[in-house]
Scaffold this motif. Sequence first.
Motif, mmCIF file in Angstrom:
data_model
loop_
_atom_site.group_PDB
_atom_site.id
_atom_site.type_symbol
_atom_site.label_atom_id
_atom_site.label_comp_id
_atom_site.label_asym_id
_atom_site.label_seq_id
_atom_site.Cartn_x
_atom_site.Cartn_y
_atom_site.Cartn_z
ATOM 1 N N LEU A 89 0.810 -1.221 0.000
ATOM 2 C CA LEU A 89 0.000 0.000 0.000
ATOM 3 C C LEU A 89 0.844 1.273 0.000
ATOM 4 O O LEU A 89 0.522 2.240 -0.671
ATOM 5 C CB LEU A 89 -0.939 0.009 1.216
ATOM 6 C CG LEU A 89 -1.803 1.270 1.387
ATOM 7 C CD1 LEU A 89 -2.780 1.410 0.221
ATOM 8 C CD2 LEU A 89 -2.556 1.222 2.703
ATOM 9 N N PHE A 90 1.937 1.280 0.735
ATOM 10 C CA PHE A 90 2.699 2.517 0.908
ATOM 11 C C PHE A 90 3.862 2.656 -0.075
ATOM 12 O O PHE A 90 4.803 3.403 0.157
ATOM 13 C CB PHE A 90 3.199 2.626 2.351
ATOM 14 C CG PHE A 90 2.071 2.527 3.347
ATOM 15 C CD1 PHE A 90 0.985 3.376 3.292
ATOM 16 C CD2 PHE A 90 2.096 1.563 4.340
ATOM 17 C CE1 PHE A 90 -0.062 3.283 4.197
ATOM 18 C CE2 PHE A 90 1.052 1.456 5.250
ATOM 19 C CZ PHE A 90 -0.033 2.328 5.178
ATOM 20 N N PHE B 32 2.218 0.658 11.796
ATOM 21 C CA PHE B 32 2.702 1.712 10.898
ATOM 22 C C PHE B 32 2.265 3.072 11.438
ATOM 23 O O PHE B 32 1.114 3.242 11.835
ATOM 24 C CB PHE B 32 2.129 1.498 9.484
ATOM 25 C CG PHE B 32 2.688 2.435 8.460
ATOM 26 C CD1 PHE B 32 3.911 2.167 7.861
ATOM 27 C CD2 PHE B 32 2.002 3.590 8.101
ATOM 28 C CE1 PHE B 32 4.440 3.040 6.912
ATOM 29 C CE2 PHE B 32 2.522 4.458 7.155
ATOM 30 C CZ PHE B 32 3.743 4.177 6.560
ATOM 31 N N LEU C 219 0.860 5.828 10.557
ATOM 32 C CA LEU C 219 0.086 6.393 9.449
ATOM 33 C C LEU C 219 -0.058 7.909 9.500
ATOM 34 O O LEU C 219 0.130 8.598 8.506
ATOM 35 C CB LEU C 219 -1.303 5.745 9.426
ATOM 36 C CG LEU C 219 -2.186 6.117 8.230
ATOM 37 C CD1 LEU C 219 -1.688 5.399 6.989
ATOM 38 C CD2 LEU C 219 -3.636 5.736 8.497
ATOM 39 N N PHE D 293 2.200 10.855 8.091
ATOM 40 C CA PHE D 293 2.304 11.085 6.655
ATOM 41 C C PHE D 293 1.022 11.689 6.101
ATOM 42 O O PHE D 293 -0.049 11.446 6.614
ATOM 43 C CB PHE D 293 2.573 9.755 5.920
ATOM 44 C CG PHE D 293 3.838 9.083 6.340
ATOM 45 C CD1 PHE D 293 5.032 9.368 5.708
ATOM 46 C CD2 PHE D 293 3.841 8.163 7.381
ATOM 47 C CE1 PHE D 293 6.210 8.750 6.096
ATOM 48 C CE2 PHE D 293 5.007 7.535 7.777
ATOM 49 C CZ PHE D 293 6.197 7.832 7.137
ATOM 50 N N SER E 163 -1.758 11.618 3.275
ATOM 51 C CA SER E 163 -2.255 10.565 2.380
ATOM 52 C C SER E 163 -1.993 10.915 0.919
ATOM 53 O O SER E 163 -1.668 10.040 0.123
ATOM 54 C CB SER E 163 -3.743 10.301 2.620
ATOM 55 O OG SER E 163 -4.519 11.422 2.301
ATOM 56 N N LEU F 253 1.788 9.961 0.321
ATOM 57 C CA LEU F 253 2.104 8.538 0.460
ATOM 58 C C LEU F 253 1.381 7.678 -0.574
ATOM 59 O O LEU F 253 1.913 6.667 -1.030
ATOM 60 C CB LEU F 253 1.757 8.064 1.874
ATOM 61 C CG LEU F 253 2.479 6.827 2.382
ATOM 62 C CD1 LEU F 253 3.991 6.994 2.326
ATOM 63 C CD2 LEU F 253 2.060 6.516 3.807
ATOM 64 N N LEU F 254 0.192 8.086 -0.975
ATOM 65 C CA LEU F 254 -0.605 7.288 -1.915
ATOM 66 C C LEU F 254 -0.659 7.890 -3.319
ATOM 67 O O LEU F 254 -1.504 7.518 -4.121
ATOM 68 C CB LEU F 254 -2.026 7.111 -1.381
ATOM 69 C CG LEU F 254 -2.174 6.441 -0.022
ATOM 70 C CD1 LEU F 254 -3.632 6.381 0.393
ATOM 71 C CD2 LEU F 254 -1.570 5.054 -0.021
ATOM 72 N N SER G 219 -6.424 3.520 -5.374
ATOM 73 C CA SER G 219 -6.490 3.627 -3.924
ATOM 74 C C SER G 219 -7.923 3.598 -3.405
ATOM 75 O O SER G 219 -8.806 4.265 -3.934
ATOM 76 C CB SER G 219 -5.821 4.921 -3.462
ATOM 77 O OG SER G 219 -5.957 5.040 -2.073
ATOM 78 N N ARG H 69 -4.413 -4.752 9.462
ATOM 79 C CA ARG H 69 -3.605 -3.533 9.322
ATOM 80 C C ARG H 69 -3.504 -2.967 10.720
ATOM 81 O O ARG H 69 -4.510 -2.707 11.366
ATOM 82 C CB ARG H 69 -4.246 -2.530 8.371
ATOM 83 C CG ARG H 69 -3.533 -1.183 8.306
ATOM 84 C CD ARG H 69 -2.095 -1.233 7.829
ATOM 85 N NE ARG H 69 -1.994 -1.552 6.417
ATOM 86 C CZ ARG H 69 -0.837 -1.816 5.807
ATOM 87 N NH1 ARG H 69 0.298 -1.809 6.485
ATOM 88 N NH2 ARG H 69 -0.815 -2.105 4.536
#
Length: 199
Positions: free
Chosen positions: A53-54, A64, A66, A69, A71, A74-75, A84, A147
């Motif tokens: 995913l990352f 992680f 999250l 970061f 989004s 990162l995505l 995504s 997750r």
Amino acid sequence: MASRKQLEVHSGDQTPQKWCISLGEEVFKRFISQGSPAVHKVFNEGSLFSPLLFGKFFDPSDAFPLWEFESDILLSNLRSSGQSTVDWSQTDQDYVLKAELPGVGNNVQVCVEKGKVVEISGQWKQQRESKTKDWKSGHWWEYGYVRRLELPEDADWRRIEASVSNDILIEIRIPKNIMDGDASQGNDAARKDSEAGGS
């Protein structure tokens, strides 16, 4: 009309030895190459539960950070290709995570571990009867998904709310501990005042 179901947020899953077997990159490559359509649906690159995913391999059973970061950053690769199904953000009041569930088995669970990690997990395949082990204790990816996310320091983990809309979209809201934030800002201001006065 959209259906929305509140999920119970558990504190302290008592499964012994859960997530003790890490998902390695080579193991994942073999697993996904031999996988069924259900496997691909659960672990596809844009899924919250994908180790990719990352942008590079990261075992989803490891916590992680999250919210450290953005989004969009990162995505960015997944978003540009429309892959995504995950988004997160924060406001002055809370942290928010929204993600599409894999759509295989709607038995998703949300658990907070020691006030430091929020964990989203579920089974996509039933484990054969085993009196000795829970699916989370072995090769968990063969039966389920997870997750694990580190909670920010100012998260009020006791008031986390989770819901699922239309059996596919999970939303997790983690309120910020406003009182602690205000108190620490006040302490910082008091310390700066005393330092200024002392020089």
